[in-house]
Motif scaffolding. Structure first.
Motif, short mmCIF file in Angstrom:
data_model
loop_
_atom_site.label_atom_id
_atom_site.label_comp_id
_atom_site.label_asym_id
_atom_site.label_seq_id
_atom_site.Cartn_x
_atom_site.Cartn_y
_atom_site.Cartn_z
N SER A 68 0.84 -1.20 0.00
CA SER A 68 0.00 0.00 0.00
C SER A 68 0.87 1.25 0.00
O SER A 68 2.08 1.17 0.21
CB SER A 68 -0.88 0.02 1.26
N GLY A 69 0.21 2.38 -0.16
CA GLY A 69 0.92 3.66 -0.10
C GLY A 69 1.46 3.95 1.29
O GLY A 69 2.55 4.49 1.44
N SER A 70 0.68 3.59 2.32
CA SER A 70 1.13 3.82 3.69
C SER A 70 2.40 3.04 3.97
O SER A 70 3.37 3.58 4.52
CB SER A 70 0.05 3.39 4.69
N ASN A 84 5.34 4.66 2.42
CA ASN A 84 5.90 5.81 3.15
C ASN A 84 6.61 5.38 4.42
O ASN A 84 7.60 5.99 4.83
CB ASN A 84 4.81 6.85 3.42
N TYR A 96 -1.33 14.36 3.16
CA TYR A 96 -1.78 13.00 3.46
C TYR A 96 -0.75 12.01 2.96
O TYR A 96 -0.42 11.99 1.77
CB TYR A 96 -3.15 12.69 2.83
N HIS A 97 -0.21 11.21 3.89
CA HIS A 97 0.80 10.22 3.49
C HIS A 97 0.43 8.82 3.97
O HIS A 97 1.30 7.95 4.06
CB HIS A 97 2.18 10.63 4.00
N GLY A 98 -0.85 8.59 4.30
CA GLY A 98 -1.28 7.26 4.70
C GLY A 98 -1.67 7.20 6.15
O GLY A 98 -1.64 8.20 6.87
N GLU A 102 3.42 15.76 -1.45
CA GLU A 102 2.65 15.36 -2.63
C GLU A 102 2.79 16.50 -3.65
O GLU A 102 2.57 17.66 -3.29
CB GLU A 102 1.17 15.22 -2.28
N ASP A 111 5.66 12.11 -2.92
CA ASP A 111 4.60 11.11 -2.71
C ASP A 111 3.61 11.23 -3.87
O ASP A 111 2.75 12.10 -3.88
CB ASP A 111 3.91 11.35 -1.36
N VAL A 162 1.45 8.92 -4.89
CA VAL A 162 0.42 7.89 -4.80
C VAL A 162 -0.82 8.29 -5.61
O VAL A 162 -1.42 7.46 -6.29
CB VAL A 162 0.08 7.58 -3.33
N ILE A 163 -1.16 9.58 -5.58
CA ILE A 163 -2.27 10.05 -6.41
C ILE A 163 -1.77 10.58 -7.75
O ILE A 163 -2.35 10.31 -8.80
CB ILE A 163 -3.06 11.15 -5.66
N ALA A 192 1.34 3.98 -5.45
CA ALA A 192 0.33 2.98 -5.06
C ALA A 192 -0.87 3.22 -5.98
O ALA A 192 -0.68 3.47 -7.17
CB ALA A 192 -0.04 3.10 -3.59
N LYS A 193 -2.07 3.19 -5.43
CA LYS A 193 -3.32 3.51 -6.15
C LYS A 193 -3.30 3.23 -7.66
O LYS A 193 -3.59 2.14 -8.08
CB LYS A 193 -3.72 4.96 -5.86
#
Ligand SMILES: *Cc1c(COP(=O)(O)O)cnc(C)c1O
Length: 481
Positions: A138-140, A143, A172-174, A244, A277, A279-280, A305-306
């Protein structure tokens, strides 16, 4: 009759395929959900009162719930279903891999074919400084990996105390302990979501903090907060900065174009590692494979991730730049870190097929050249609505701020009281009219699937406008505008 949840797998599959005509016992599912299922980021008392919505099927940019409602998914699930729902080539790739080798680990001198192929493909698609990939679930977890990796990097170089990581408020980083500590969400910090050695600076939020400055001037000022914090902590104590490229969960905060190059300059000046980051933002969301290219930065680590699997199967990881990889692989000895599911063959097979689709269907180019600019123009058009004080977008993320009274200068708009929860009221009207648009405070945001066509953008904008009108009528009735 047995409860629906115990129906044999084949029957469930068949019913999902025919979901449009299927009748579900929604009330029973709701009761079971309320009794047994603890949801993430959810107030359960409030949820039980409203009743949960049961999603049963997806196709393209649309979802169907158990009551037969067709819903336009303006959020790509949770920022992840980049190629849209119902891609049988991904499910086939997953099925084939499950039949061949459903699992093996990468711990003890072993590897698997999809993991090798995916690592190679990610290196090919990412900026030139990246030649290594570390997989997580996962992204969390990715990180968390970053925290351990940058601290290990400085330890190996002999800088023992160089462990502080600087992040931003409203990042937001998880949601693991390290993820929420890196993030800048107060609500998470308050609930045992902090750890030592993490510092935060202000976010580049022009609407909130740019008063009296041009956007470009504000970008330089906001990046300067990093240098101030580095000097406060001590440059020899700072391991890395994480951000991000565009903040997602924080409300689609798009920084001024001057922000990231100045952040890069400051990181370079003090030799600090830069973590993007993505992830998005990765995998086409902003019209580039990675947003770092768009922002003009050269990060040392990229979290992903995502979008890497379009959410079909969980997968995350870290792209490890040469600067860090060289130290970890040549000097390192054992790096005592990893997960059972690092390099999971099924997840990697899903990612390979997902990335093939993004590449072969030229979705990144489509967002950059065609649908992204189209969305930008149409979304900006919403700013003539009486409730909309500010709009902006980048590629396939966009946001608008609901205000009580508009003003020509965005910093002079009259805002609603946060306690009025106007964003949530608006989200409710969207939801009940078949449109998923998320609320972050009074900012309404979207991140649609990258496959969305110009005609579908028109449909989405019309739905948003209709729901803004419904919100306005509702607020008038309450006497709030
Ligand atoms: C979603 C998200 C994460 C966390 O990913 P999970 O897979 O939910 O652990 C980390 N960083 C950013 C920027 C995200 O949007």
């Amino acid at each position: 009759m047995p409860p629906q949840s115990l129906a044999p797998a084949a029957a469930v599959l068949a019913s999902v395929k025919n979901a449009v005509n299927e009748v579900y016992d929604t009330a029973a599912l709701r009761r079971q959900d309320a009794a047994h299922y603890m949801h993430p980021f959810t107030d359960h008392a409030a949820l039980a009162e409203k009743g949960v919505r049961v999603m049963v099927r997806g196709d393209g940019i649309y979802l169907w719930d158990s009551e037969g409602n067709k819903i336009l998914d303006g959020m790509s699930g949770l920022w992840c279903v980049n190629v849209g729902y119902g891609r049988t080539s991904i499910s086939n790739a997953v099925y084939r891999q499950m039949e061949t080798l459903p699992f093996y680990n990468s711990f003890f001198n072993t590897t698997n074919i999809p993991a090798v192929q995916l690592a190679s493909l990610l290196v090919e698609l990412s900026p030139p400084q990246f030649n290594h990939v570390f997989f997580t679930g996962s992204g969390s977890e990715a990180n968390d990996t970053n925290v351990r990796m940058v601290r290990r990097y400085w330890d190996l170089l002999g800088y023992k105390g160089r462990h502080t990581i600087i992040s931003r408020y409203n990042a937001y980083h998880g949601s693991t302990v390290a993820g929420s500590a890196l993030g800048g969400m107060e609500g998470m910090h308050e609930q045992a979501g902090t750890m030592p050695g993490i510092e935060h600076i202000g976010q580049p939020n022009y609407f909130e903090s740019g008063m009296g400055l041009s956007e470009n001037e504000f970008g330089i000022v906001a990046a300067g907060w990093l240098e101030k914090k580095i000097l406060e902590v001590g440059p020899d104590k700072v391991a890395a900065f994480i951000g991000e490229p565009v903040q997602g969960a924080g409300g689609v905060i798009i920084p001024p174009v001057t922000y990231w190059p100045e952040i890069q300059r400051i990181c370079d000046k003090y030799g600090i590692l830069l973590i993007a980051d993505e992830v998005i933002c990765g995998f086409g969301r902003l019209g580039t494979w990675f947003a770092s290219e768009l922002m003009g930065i050269k990060p040392d680590l990229i979290t992903f991730a995502k979008g890497v699997t379009s959410g079909y199967v969980p997968l995350g990881g870290v792209l490890v730049g040469d600067r860090v990889a060289k130290v970890l692989t040549e000097k390192g000895g054992d790096f005592n870190h990893g997960f059972t599911y690092s390099g999971h063959p099924v997840a990697c097979a899903a990612a390979l097929e997902n990335l093939r689709i993004i590449r072969d269907e030229k979705l990144v180019e489509q967002v950059a050249m065609k649908t992204g600019p189209y969305l930008k123009a149409k979304f900006a058009g919403l700013s003539d609505h009486p409730l909309v004080g500010f709009t902006n977008s980048s590629g396939f993320v966009a946001g608008l701020n609901l205000v009580r009274k508009k003003a020509a200068n965005v910093h002079e708009c009259e805002l609603f009281e946060p306690s009025q929860g106007v964003g949530m009221i608006c989200r409710g009207h969207m939801f009940s009219n078949g449109m998923i648009m998320r609320a972050v405070g009074d900012r309404m945001i979207i991140a649609p699937p990258l496959i969305m066509s110009c005609e579908q953008i028109d449909e989405m904008i019309a739905k948003i406008r209709f729901c803004l009108d419904a919100t306005l009528a509702d607020l008038r009735q309450r006497g709030w505008v």
